[in-house]
Design a protein around this motif. Sequence first.
Motif, PDB file in Angstrom:
ATOM      1  N   ILE A   1      33.117  31.844  47.696  1.00  0.00           N
ATOM      2  CA  ILE A   1      32.540  33.155  47.370  1.00  0.00           C
ATOM      3  C   ILE A   1      33.627  34.229  47.318  1.00  0.00           C
ATOM      4  N   ILE A   2      34.499  34.217  48.317  1.00  0.00           N
ATOM      5  CA  ILE A   2      35.567  35.224  48.309  1.00  0.00           C
ATOM      6  C   ILE A   2      36.426  35.063  47.059  1.00  0.00           C
TER       7      ILE A   2
ATOM      8  N   LEU B   1      34.539  36.212  43.930  1.00  0.00           N
ATOM      9  CA  LEU B   1      34.412  37.678  43.897  1.00  0.00           C
ATOM     10  C   LEU B   1      35.684  38.332  43.403  1.00  0.00           C
ATOM     11  N   ILE B   2      36.792  37.894  44.005  1.00  0.00           N
ATOM     12  CA  ILE B   2      38.063  38.528  43.666  1.00  0.00           C
ATOM     13  C   ILE B   2      38.395  38.301  42.195  1.00  0.00           C
TER      14      ILE B   2
ATOM     15  N   ALA C   1      36.829  40.502  39.602  1.00  0.00           N
ATOM     16  CA  ALA C   1      37.275  41.886  39.575  1.00  0.00           C
ATOM     17  C   ALA C   1      38.069  42.167  38.313  1.00  0.00           C
ATOM     18  N   PRO C   2      37.839  43.319  37.721  1.00  0.00           N
ATOM     19  CA  PRO C   2      38.615  43.694  36.532  1.00  0.00           C
ATOM     20  C   PRO C   2      40.030  44.093  36.923  1.00  0.00           C
TER      21      PRO C   2
ATOM     22  N   ILE D   1      42.356  46.701  48.348  1.00  0.00           N
ATOM     23  CA  ILE D   1      41.409  46.728  47.230  1.00  0.00           C
ATOM     24  C   ILE D   1      41.776  47.857  46.282  1.00  0.00           C
TER      25      ILE D   1
ATOM     26  N   VAL E   1      43.665  41.013  49.968  1.00  0.00           N
ATOM     27  CA  VAL E   1      42.208  41.100  50.076  1.00  0.00           C
ATOM     28  C   VAL E   1      41.626  39.729  50.421  1.00  0.00           C
TER      29      VAL E   1
END
Lengths: 328, 296, 321
Positions: C22-23, C26-27, C30-31, C282, C290
């Motif tokens: 998941i981490i 998610l990362i 990210a744009p 972030i 992060v």
Amino acid sequence: MGTLLRVRNLITSFNTSEGQVVAVNGVDIDIKEGRVLGVVGESGCGKSVTSLSIMRLLPKSNGIIAAGIIEYNGQDIVQLSEAEMRNIRGNEIAMIFQEPMTALNPVLPVGEQIGEALEIHQSLTLKSRENRLRCIELLKMVGIPRAEEIVDEYPHQLSGGMRQRVMIAIALSCHPRLLIADEPTTALDVTIQAQVLDLIRQLKKQLGMAIMFITHDLGVIAEMADDVIVMYAGKIVEEADTYTLFTNPRHPYTQGLLASRPDKMKRDEKLHCIRGMVPSPLDMPPGCAFAPRCDHCLPACYQAMPRLKDIEPNHRIRCWLAEQGCNN
Amino acid sequence: MGVPISQTNRRLEQGLSPWSIALTRLKRNRMALIALGVLIFLVLIAIFAPFITPYSRDEITMENKFQPPGNGHLLGTDDLGRDVFTRLIYGSRASLSVGLVATSISMILGVTLGAIAGYYGGMADNIIMRIVDIFMCFPFFLMAIVMAAILGPSIYTVMAVSGFLSWPILARIVRAEILSIKEREFIEAARALGLKSADIIVSHILPNTLAVIIVYVTLGIAGGILGEAGLSYLGLGVKQPQPSWGNMLAAAQSFRSLIKHPWLWVPPGILIFITVLSINIFGDGLRDALDPKLKR
Amino acid sequence: MRTFLIRRALLMIPVVLGISIIIFALIHLAPGDPFTHMIEADPNVTTEDYENLLRSVGYYDPLPLKYVKWVGQLLRGNIGHSISYREPVADLIGRRLSNTLLLAIPALCLSTIIAVPLGVISATRQYSIFDYIVTIIAFIGISIPAFFFALLLVKYIAFDLKLFPISGLSTIKSGFTGIRLVFDKLHHMALPITVLTFVQVAGRMRYTRSAMLEVVRQDYIRTARAKGLSERTVIYKHALRNALIPIVTILSVSLGRLLSGAVLTENVFNWPGMGTMVYKAIANRDYPVVMAGTMVLALTMLLANILADILYAFVDPRIRY
């Protein structure tokens, strides 16, 4: 023999959000040295509250002894300070409770729970050798095998019957002169029940203390008690020695209780029961509390509460039938 | 044979539905009633915002910036000369709606997944509970920051993120409740009557878990409001010019405003505090009122 | 006990995998990329250099491959290299984690020392004035946003009254040594610890109170009274020992939460802890930091949960795994 405990006109009430509830209403009790008094009645009749009043262990937030005297050994213990009362609890008067599964502290070894009582009342320091030896001796006395090992075990490692034996060991650790047993066998299996009753009887013979034995089981009363009182809705309704009570019950409630014992039944006969329900203490009928359920009810029964009246030596009932002399 | 009070109360409460018992109990709890009053008041303010204040929400008057309270501006003006009191009133709309929407999301996810896990057990339970375990390990606020940074700051982001991160606790509670209810006789009876699983869950099991869900959801709204405040304070939440209590607090990010213009950030902070306090007190009262074990 | 630990460790595996996936996902949703800031800042960087840089960090690899590479690195103990701090993430995290612990552990201890006795007294005197006051304070502590409380302290206690430093770890360029340095540090720690302690006290006090109320109702408390024990022994030995079981258990979970939950408080006091590290990373799109940071915090939380289970078995004689 001297009177060990003399209770007069005990009134115990509870403050609730719905108002004051009188759970015990004018109870008189006499227990003589070395005698066993049985107290019978349905749930909620005030028998447990009576025993908690004698121990002064009513819930602090709302339970109060509103009136009456409780004389132990000639001294009114209602007037005692909390510190003086602690000297009596567990030392002079000890108590066994109904639920052996929850009545022992789960995080302390049994030895420590017995030893604590010895520490405060017999100045045997908790961790000392004598204290431990005395605990083992007590465990042996209540018939626990492997006492040397059990002393270090936790309550959850023991069966229900064993736990109740431990409870008895705690109660008897300081040789109390009065033991209050509040339904000590109700939560146990039938075979274990018999063993525990035997044990109590045998220890009574050995140690000679008086016992106030509370139960709803008339069979147990017949086996254990010398004298009996029958309670209904916070009052004593009949009082006699055990033999008289079982052979010649006079109060309609007692008669009903005796008739509804299943072991008295013949096959195919309908099971007798007392109709109706115990009235709520918040909503007591005027007059005799048993009147609405009574088969022999008179008009007077709805007017006023009868007195507890001697009908023969050592036999009293609280009933208009007796007051008016018409015996059923 | 216990203490007779519990028995008498039980007798008195017989015949009443659990909900009316709860209502009677709640009516006796003065703190909870006051808290409820405060909450109703805040909601009314949010709804009737335009009628309460003479200023418009985003009206900029640069010559009037950083006016201290007084002088026609009850709580002064901000860095763009906007009226703080007006923005505070409008801000309640954002903050309260974030609380409500976020909690609704978390409730839908939590109740559905918790009910499935609890009722069906086995594989479904295993998978859902592992997901719950995973979510429970996430540092809540840091994950919120990461997600908000990815989705970009907006009021919807805040709603989604708070809702999406807070469902596992509810799922756990619902599952535990259902596990205990499932074993009771009336569910056996329903099954014996041939009802379908979904029917049993919806019409027999969920109503019995409703008390727990209501309490949790009430307290969850407070969590949503706090989440909004934190994210918006960091600039990851509700975007200007729309005001929210959180992004008004962000004024304190500037050291000058923190020290010199406390009227910019103290009032929204106090309002958040009062709102959350009221929700917590009311929620606690609800819990006591709905707890069948508590007879007082 | 050993089999319990092994089983617990095995159950951890899917959870750890899930957390990492998941981490990671998610990362990578990210744009932007870590070097966008660089070209904006430095006009000398050509597009070609930029492309090369991206390729060198594996920016164009397919996602599953990236994940496997990342996990492989993690397993070899290499948790990455910070782009903005230009140092191994492990070193950075080591430093930041100890700063965070510097606040978290005292706050945890202080709040427990304050909360447990208050909760016990509150429970033994249920519905007394003391109980009401303590309950109200607890509600305030639960309801006030920690960072707002922190802001109030900074403005009114640190700035207006000049009682404490406004922010940071220690006075910069003070040249303090020895005992002066320690005092300077404590002086800086005081306010953040106050905030974290206050917030923790509230919750723990409520928890202790309800645990005690539950225990005091039990039959064995009546048994203890019937023995003639003093009220002190009954409450502090018989009742508290039982109530402590759940309290001790949640302590480790609280510590896990404190490590990551103090982002905003750290932010207000500009405290260089884990929270500020991840937050700044972030903002700077420093993804290795992060990912490693959130991963480390999630794993600590997981370990804290397991520690709670073990503690539970340790303090409750009824449980033997």
